[in-house]
Design an enzyme around this catalytic site. Structure first.
Site, PDB file in Angstrom:
ATOM      1  CG  ASP A  99      -4.310   3.985   0.632  1.00  0.00           C
ATOM      2  OD1 ASP A  99      -5.159   3.084   0.810  1.00  0.00           O
ATOM      3  OD2 ASP A  99      -3.476   3.962  -0.288  1.00  0.00           O
ATOM      4  CG  ASP A 101      -2.307  -2.188  -0.221  1.00  0.00           C
ATOM      5  OD1 ASP A 101      -1.329  -2.819   0.212  1.00  0.00           O
ATOM      6  OD2 ASP A 101      -3.486  -2.536  -0.019  1.00  0.00           O
ATOM      7  CG  ASN A 210      -1.813   5.317  -3.905  1.00  0.00           C
ATOM      8  OD1 ASN A 210      -2.496   4.840  -2.989  1.00  0.00           O
ATOM      9  ND2 ASN A 210      -1.622   4.693  -5.047  1.00  0.00           N
TER      10      ASN A 210
END
Length: 263
Positions: A99, A101, A210
């Site tokens: 990922d 961001d 996240n």
């Protein structure tokens, strides 16, 4: 679970909110509120990712994509897989989906004095400056991961923002491919990364993210990381490297990842 768009800090749902000055008079407050709503809509269109953390994962299948709802209708089988054929140099390697961001970087429309990058992004005919902070040890992390795995960037943000950020972030060509929002499955209000559409054997795919909603179809393939915003003492990426070195030598990922998550 509903979530609020934030600009100054991307929360778990990865939404942005523009901070506006507070005014004492009612008229000013009303104008400020309208500006907030407009900016929130613009920025969420660019950056928004995941909103609902209570959705139940569908049944998975090792060979066919799961029967996922996509905008209220069953998704059509992909005409082709999301990833190209594996390069000869990557044969025998596991595929790691990473990922962007709050995993590798934090971005904001609010000026940041110590930003690593400033990326101009055009939205509705207006160019906005996006200020990007790199997570500590991200350079070392990416270089090492590129030595061990076939690495793929997969983000639910739009390519107009994420692609130039990836250009600046990945100076070593670690990412063999980049996937953006259009490669996600829209499922129950969330943009989900469906690993079964990659074109790789799922028992050799890992996703580093996240946001749990991003891998709701394949939680058994996940290496969860804490959301990162601006803590320059953070060492999570560095701390994960010994684990990934060991994982790269395993025959399949499920048992190792289960033990990791149970810790």
């Amino acid at each position: 679970m509903s979530s609020v768009c934030t600009l100054t800090g991307i929360i778990k749902s990865k939404y942005f909110l523009v901070e506006m000055p507070q005014f004492e008079d009612t008229a000013s407050q009303s104008n400020s509120s309208l500006k907030k709503q407009r900016n929130r809509s613009i920025f969420c269109t660019l950056f928004c990712c995941f909103r609902n953390y209570n959705a139940e994962p569908p049944a998975t299948n090792s060979t066919l994509p799961p029967p996922v709802e996509e905008n209220g209708s069953p998704p059509k089988p992909p005409a082709k897989y999301l990833l190209p054929e594996m390069k000869i140099s990557d044969y025998g390697r596991k595929c790691v989906v990473i990922d962007l961001d709050e995993t590798l970087v934090h971005s904001s429309f609010k000026p940041i004095s110590n930003a690593d990058f400033i990326v101009p992004v055009e939205i509705d005919g207006t160019v906005h400056q996006v200020y990007v902070l790199k997570r500590p040890h991200v350079d070392e992390f990416l270089q090492k991961m590129g030595e061990l795995f076939e690495c793929v960037l997969f983000t639910a943000s739009l390519a107009k923002y994420a692609d130039p950020v990836a250009d600046l972030l990945d100076q070593w060509g670690v990412f063999r491919a980049r996937l953006f929002r259009e490669s996600c499955v829209f499922h129950r209000g969330n943009y989900v990364k469906d690993l079964s559409r990659l074109g790789r054997e799922l028992n050799n795919v890992i996703i580093v993210d996240n946001s749990p909603a991003s891998y709701i179809f394949h939680p058994e393939n996940a290496v969860p990381v804490q959301s990162w915003f601006d803590d320059m003492n953070d060492t999570e990426l560095l701390d994960l490297l010994p684990f990934f070195e060991g994982l790269s030598k395993e025959d399949e990922v499920y048992g190792v990842l289960q033990n990791f998550r149970s810790r």
